[in-house]
Enzyme design. Structure first.
Site, PDB file in Angstrom:
ATOM      1  N   ASP A  13       0.822  -1.224   0.000  1.00  0.00           N
ATOM      2  CA  ASP A  13       0.000   0.000   0.000  1.00  0.00           C
ATOM      3  C   ASP A  13       0.852   1.269   0.000  1.00  0.00           C
ATOM      4  O   ASP A  13       0.404   2.327   0.460  1.00  0.00           O
ATOM      5  CB  ASP A  13      -0.952   0.042   1.219  1.00  0.00           C
ATOM      6  CG  ASP A  13      -1.798  -1.206   1.345  1.00  0.00           C
ATOM      7  OD1 ASP A  13      -2.428  -1.587   0.347  1.00  0.00           O
ATOM      8  OD2 ASP A  13      -1.818  -1.809   2.434  1.00  0.00           O
ATOM      9  N   LYS A  16       2.572   2.204  -5.051  1.00  0.00           N
ATOM     10  CA  LYS A  16       3.294   1.691  -6.228  1.00  0.00           C
ATOM     11  C   LYS A  16       2.534   1.944  -7.513  1.00  0.00           C
ATOM     12  O   LYS A  16       3.137   2.220  -8.559  1.00  0.00           O
ATOM     13  CB  LYS A  16       3.559   0.184  -6.055  1.00  0.00           C
ATOM     14  CG  LYS A  16       4.479  -0.144  -4.891  1.00  0.00           C
ATOM     15  CD  LYS A  16       4.754  -1.629  -4.786  1.00  0.00           C
ATOM     16  CE  LYS A  16       3.514  -2.431  -4.452  1.00  0.00           C
ATOM     17  NZ  LYS A  16       2.932  -2.092  -3.124  1.00  0.00           N
ATOM     18  N   GLY A  40      -3.945  -4.066  -4.942  1.00  0.00           N
ATOM     19  CA  GLY A  40      -4.851  -2.971  -5.243  1.00  0.00           C
ATOM     20  C   GLY A  40      -4.047  -1.732  -5.563  1.00  0.00           C
ATOM     21  O   GLY A  40      -3.553  -1.063  -4.661  1.00  0.00           O
ATOM     22  N   HIS A  41      -3.866  -1.451  -6.838  1.00  0.00           N
ATOM     23  CA  HIS A  41      -3.080  -0.290  -7.250  1.00  0.00           C
ATOM     24  C   HIS A  41      -4.016   0.800  -7.768  1.00  0.00           C
ATOM     25  O   HIS A  41      -4.727   0.586  -8.751  1.00  0.00           O
ATOM     26  CB  HIS A  41      -2.064  -0.696  -8.315  1.00  0.00           C
ATOM     27  CG  HIS A  41      -0.995  -1.600  -7.788  1.00  0.00           C
ATOM     28  ND1 HIS A  41      -0.081  -2.237  -8.588  1.00  0.00           N
ATOM     29  CD2 HIS A  41      -0.698  -1.966  -6.523  1.00  0.00           C
ATOM     30  CE1 HIS A  41       0.734  -2.956  -7.834  1.00  0.00           C
ATOM     31  NE2 HIS A  41       0.374  -2.807  -6.582  1.00  0.00           N
ATOM     32  N   GLN A 222       2.116  -5.938  -3.184  1.00  0.00           N
ATOM     33  CA  GLN A 222       2.458  -6.047  -1.765  1.00  0.00           C
ATOM     34  C   GLN A 222       3.769  -5.299  -1.467  1.00  0.00           C
ATOM     35  O   GLN A 222       4.056  -4.319  -2.121  1.00  0.00           O
ATOM     36  CB  GLN A 222       2.522  -7.514  -1.315  1.00  0.00           C
ATOM     37  CG  GLN A 222       1.170  -8.229  -1.335  1.00  0.00           C
ATOM     38  CD  GLN A 222       0.794  -8.761  -2.700  1.00  0.00           C
ATOM     39  OE1 GLN A 222       1.605  -9.363  -3.380  1.00  0.00           O
ATOM     40  NE2 GLN A 222      -0.438  -8.554  -3.106  1.00  0.00           N
TER      41      GLN A 222
END
Length: 426
Positions: A13, A16, A40-41, A222
């Protein structure tokens, strides 16, 4: 050849997606190397917000090839949903490539994930329940199903039937719904027909791009402290999100990686369970969470927030061989009168000389803080390093000193334009 790896330097988180999206403007290929739809980007472009889980963050650029490589575990149903969502918003997905060696997340993996997490009780890991762990278990047990298996229906049917029988035996023992092989087989044959144009040998594709001196960006999910080997085990993910894992995850040799960029927030967050020495349980923690909108892209869970832990980042620098840092969310700290940085740990009255492997030791560590003055000035409009307030520059310089790595990018907002370039990476 210009190859850049972007890796998380904390517990994920870190932002990235924003950094990859920003760098993708100069890249010719973006390669996703590990993890699955647990990632989740979030990418912000003007008024548009895109939340990506499997599709690489370079997808918003028409001239960038996007690769889902062999190290990723792929939920085909969720991938199709993501592709359809992008298409509806006018984003072309024609430049996407999917590895024929990637392993499949099956529906029974998700149910097994939830079952196993529930059985852990107080010792739960905090999994997203997306089936990631069970899929990697099957991969390493050599019983997994791969994308390439879909192209031989007879062979795939035999493997699927055996897997369903094995998993149903577990579910029956726990009075859970069983899976129907006769329903799953046609579903996955339909997925194959839908995705067949995208499937190829991506290792060959990526190596050809590198050999042709194309600019290739490797995207991980991650973060370092969630690595299966080097993270805060067992509160980790099931893959290797460190730079070395990108090589096996993409099928390229380590000599082809030139730069490793570690992404870290200007503070620290964590989702799920596990030790977190600098975690804040007071109004300051709530303020950082609210100002930084710290809620998981994949799960929506509120993130745990704390001061920047330079010891964590220094450890990440070591195991990744980082050449550069990208600092995100500096603007979240704009209003603070003073800011703390953890510069080391104390355990049972003694300062630790290295990052602890023992989780019980790490859980009992007390952070050693340095206190720096805040800048109490908005940074969101800054577009060069010189425009930053003096105390903001001092804070960044101290991070660089503590970690031993130059800071090359600083993000002062969610939009791709709210990025300060100190050193060019391409």
């Amino acid at each position: 050849m210009t190859s850049v790896v972007v890796v998380g330097a904390q517990w994920g988180d870190e932002g990235k997606g924003k950094i990859i999206d920003f760098l993708a403007a100069e890249a010719q290929m973006v390669v996703r190397c590990q993890g699955g739809s647990n990632a989740g980007h979030t990418v912000v472009s003007g008024d548009n917000v895109y939340k990506l889980h499997l599709v690489p963050s370079g997808i918003l650029y028409n001239n960038v090839d996007c690769v889902i490589a062999n190290g990723v575990v792929v939920d085909l149903e969720k991938l199709i949903e993501e592709l359809d969502g992008l298409t509806k918003r006018g984003i072309s997905v024609k430049s996407l490539y999917i590895s024929n060696r990637a392993h499949l997340i099956m529906p029974y993996h998700c149910q097994l994930d939830a079952l196993q997490e529930g059985l852990k009780g107080e010792n739960k890991i905090g999994t997203t329940k997306r089936g990631i762990g069970p899929a990697y278990v099957d991969k390493n047990a050599r019983t997994g199903l791969r994308v390439v298996d879909l192209f031989s229906e007879e062979s795939f049917a035999k493997k699927l039937q055996a897997a369903v029988a094995e998993k149903n035996a577990i579910f029956a023992a726990h009075n859970l719904p069983l899976f129907d092989f006769n329903q799953l087989l046609p579903e996955f044959m339909a997925y194959r027909r839908r995705l067949e144009p995208y499937i190829t040998d991506t290792s060959l594709l990526v190596n050809k791009a590198l050999d042709a001196d194309k600019r290739v960006l490797f995207e991980g999910a991650q973060g370092t402290l969630l690595d299966i080997d080097h993270g805060t085990y067992p509160y980790v993910t099931s893959s290797s999100p460190v730079a070395g894992g990108f090589c096996t995850g993409a099928g390229v040799g380590p000599t082809k990686i030139q730069r490793v960029v570690g992404v870290t927030k200007a503070y620290t967050t964590r989702v799920g369970d596990g030790p977190f020495p600098t975690e804040l349980f007071d109004e300051m923690g709530d303020k950082i969470r609210s100002t930084g909108y710290e809620f998981g892209t994949t799960t929506g869970r509120p993130r745990r927030c704390g001061w920047l832990d330079a010891e964590v980042v220094r450890y990440a620098v070591m195991v990744n061989g980082m050449t550069d840092l990208a600092i995100t969310k500096l603007d979240v700290l704009d209003d603070l009168k003073e800011i703390k940085i953890c510069v080391g740990y104390q355990y049972q009255g003694q300062k630790l000389e290295q990052f602890p492997a023992d989780l019980e030791v790490f859980s009992s560590c007390e952070p050693i803080y340095e206190v720096l003055p805040g800048w109490q000035t908005a940074t969101c409009a800054c577009r060069s390093y010189d425009e930053l307030p003096a105390n903001a520059k001092r804070y960044l310089q101290r991070i660089s000193e503590l970690t031993g790595v130059q800071i090359s990018l600083v993000a002062v907002g969610a939009d791709r334009q709210a990025t300060i370039v100190i050193n060019n990476l391409f």
